[in-house]
Design a protein around this motif. Structure first.
Motif, short mmCIF file in Angstrom:
data_model
loop_
_atom_site.label_atom_id
_atom_site.label_comp_id
_atom_site.label_asym_id
_atom_site.label_seq_id
_atom_site.Cartn_x
_atom_site.Cartn_y
_atom_site.Cartn_z
N GLY A 38 4.19 -11.33 8.24
CA GLY A 38 3.94 -10.12 9.00
C GLY A 38 5.11 -9.16 9.07
O GLY A 38 5.05 -8.16 9.81
N ASN A 39 6.18 -9.41 8.33
CA ASN A 39 7.32 -8.49 8.29
C ASN A 39 6.98 -7.32 7.36
O ASN A 39 6.51 -7.54 6.25
N ILE A 40 7.22 -6.11 7.83
CA ILE A 40 6.85 -4.90 7.07
C ILE A 40 8.09 -4.05 6.82
O ILE A 40 8.96 -3.92 7.68
N ARG A 41 8.14 -3.46 5.63
CA ARG A 41 9.20 -2.50 5.30
C ARG A 41 8.54 -1.36 4.53
O ARG A 41 7.54 -1.53 3.86
N ASN A 42 9.15 -0.16 4.62
CA ASN A 42 8.64 0.97 3.84
C ASN A 42 9.80 1.77 3.27
O ASN A 42 10.94 1.64 3.70
N THR A 43 9.45 2.58 2.29
CA THR A 43 10.42 3.49 1.69
C THR A 43 9.66 4.76 1.29
O THR A 43 8.49 4.70 0.91
N SER A 44 10.34 5.89 1.38
CA SER A 44 9.70 7.19 1.11
C SER A 44 10.15 7.77 -0.22
O SER A 44 11.26 7.51 -0.68
N ALA A 45 9.26 8.57 -0.79
CA ALA A 45 9.56 9.25 -2.06
C ALA A 45 8.66 10.49 -2.15
O ALA A 45 7.88 10.77 -1.25
N TRP A 46 8.77 11.19 -3.25
CA TRP A 46 7.91 12.36 -3.49
C TRP A 46 7.81 12.60 -4.99
O TRP A 46 8.59 12.08 -5.78
N PHE A 47 6.82 13.37 -5.37
CA PHE A 47 6.69 13.87 -6.73
C PHE A 47 5.92 15.17 -6.68
O PHE A 47 5.41 15.57 -5.62
N GLU A 48 5.84 15.83 -7.81
CA GLU A 48 5.08 17.09 -7.83
C GLU A 48 4.16 17.12 -9.04
O GLU A 48 4.39 16.48 -10.06
N GLY A 98 1.06 21.01 -6.76
CA GLY A 98 1.77 20.94 -5.48
C GLY A 98 2.67 19.73 -5.35
O GLY A 98 2.80 18.91 -6.26
N ASP A 99 3.30 19.64 -4.17
CA ASP A 99 4.20 18.52 -3.84
C ASP A 99 3.43 17.41 -3.13
O ASP A 99 2.60 17.69 -2.25
N TYR A 100 3.74 16.18 -3.48
CA TYR A 100 3.12 15.00 -2.89
C TYR A 100 4.21 14.13 -2.26
O TYR A 100 5.18 13.77 -2.92
N ASP A 101 4.06 13.83 -0.99
CA ASP A 101 4.96 12.89 -0.32
C ASP A 101 4.28 11.53 -0.31
O ASP A 101 3.08 11.42 -0.03
N VAL A 102 5.06 10.50 -0.61
CA VAL A 102 4.50 9.15 -0.62
C VAL A 102 5.39 8.22 0.20
O VAL A 102 6.62 8.36 0.21
N VAL A 103 4.75 7.32 0.91
CA VAL A 103 5.46 6.27 1.64
C VAL A 103 4.88 4.94 1.13
O VAL A 103 3.68 4.70 1.25
N PHE A 104 5.74 4.13 0.53
CA PHE A 104 5.36 2.81 0.05
C PHE A 104 5.57 1.80 1.18
O PHE A 104 6.60 1.83 1.86
N TYR A 105 4.60 0.91 1.36
CA TYR A 105 4.70 -0.14 2.39
C TYR A 105 4.52 -1.50 1.74
O TYR A 105 3.76 -1.64 0.78
N ALA A 106 5.21 -2.50 2.30
CA ALA A 106 5.03 -3.89 1.87
C ALA A 106 5.00 -4.77 3.11
O ALA A 106 5.77 -4.57 4.06
N ASN A 107 4.10 -5.74 3.10
CA ASN A 107 3.93 -6.69 4.20
C ASN A 107 4.05 -8.09 3.62
O ASN A 107 3.37 -8.41 2.65
N ASP A 108 4.92 -8.93 4.21
CA ASP A 108 5.00 -10.30 3.70
C ASP A 108 4.04 -11.21 4.46
O ASP A 108 3.38 -10.78 5.41
N THR A 109 3.95 -12.47 4.04
CA THR A 109 2.98 -13.39 4.63
C THR A 109 3.32 -13.79 6.06
O THR A 109 2.50 -14.41 6.73
N TRP A 128 0.84 -1.18 0.00
CA TRP A 128 0.00 0.00 0.00
C TRP A 128 0.88 1.23 0.00
O TRP A 128 2.08 1.16 0.24
N VAL A 129 0.26 2.34 -0.30
CA VAL A 129 1.00 3.60 -0.34
C VAL A 129 0.22 4.64 0.47
O VAL A 129 -1.02 4.68 0.42
N GLN A 130 0.95 5.43 1.23
CA GLN A 130 0.35 6.52 1.98
C GLN A 130 0.75 7.82 1.28
O GLN A 130 1.93 8.11 1.13
N VAL A 131 -0.25 8.55 0.83
CA VAL A 131 -0.01 9.77 0.06
C VAL A 131 -0.38 10.98 0.90
O VAL A 131 -1.48 11.07 1.43
N SER A 132 0.57 11.92 1.02
CA SER A 132 0.30 13.20 1.68
C SER A 132 0.11 14.23 0.58
O SER A 132 1.02 14.50 -0.21
#
Length: 169
Positions: A153-163, A140-151, A106-110
């Motif tokens: 329950g281990n979770i990792r995320n990474t951040s990015a942005w675009f405009e 405007g500017d958009y901040d995004v955080v990508f999330y991944a969850n494995d089967t 999933w992705v969290q968009v600001s």
């Protein structure tokens, strides 16, 4: 039973499992320090015993005898969130892998005005990518955080942005 002058060697797959103790009561109890090998999969367990008086060796292997639980989170090989002109759509892409299997992404968009939205990404088996398309983007500017969850329950995320910008000649 052989109780004296017996030594043991153990392996997980082909990696030595260093024996820390062994004792005999009505059966042999052998403890070894588990080596650092790939998690999230089964491993063969091998044990060989040497009766030193006669140099007699016995070896046995239990195929897939031990499971190392999955403790490794997913890995982001890359993300793509290109900047676009105002009013256009933008497809967010994530290339994610895991040593066992990915359960969800999933992705969290600001957004520029301050709101935050969490959006479920879709897996495309043809491209091997997770994606989500944002439509009609405001300036405007958009901040995004990508999330991944494995089967597991281990979770990792990474951040990015675009405009989203106004095109000027």
């Amino acid at each position: 039973p052989l109780v004296y002058n017996v030594s043991f060697v153990s392996y997980l797959d082909s990696t030595p499992c260093i024996i820390s103790s062994n004792s005999f009561s009505s059966f042999w109890e052998i403890n070894c320090t588990a080596p650092n090998i790939t998690d999230g999969r089964y491993h063969d367990v091998s044990l060989s015993g040497l009766f030193e008086n006669y140099s007699a060796i016995y070896m046995t292997t239990i195929s897939n005898g031990l499971y190392y639980r999955d403790v490794s989170p997913p890995v982001f090989a890359g993300t793509n969130q290109s900047s676009v002109t105002e009013g256009q759509s933008n497809t967010l892409l994530a290339n994610i892998s895991d040593n066992v299997n990915i359960s969800s992404a999933w992705v969290q968009v600001s957004y520029p005005q301050g709101s935050v939205q969490t959006l479920q990404m879709v897996w495309n088996p043809v491209t091997g990518l997770f994606s989500y398309t944002l439509d009609s983007l405001a300036l405007g500017d958009y901040d995004v955080v990508f999330y991944a969850n494995d089967t597991s329950g281990n979770i990792r995320n990474t951040s990015a942005w675009f405009e989203s910008y106004i095109y000027a000649n």
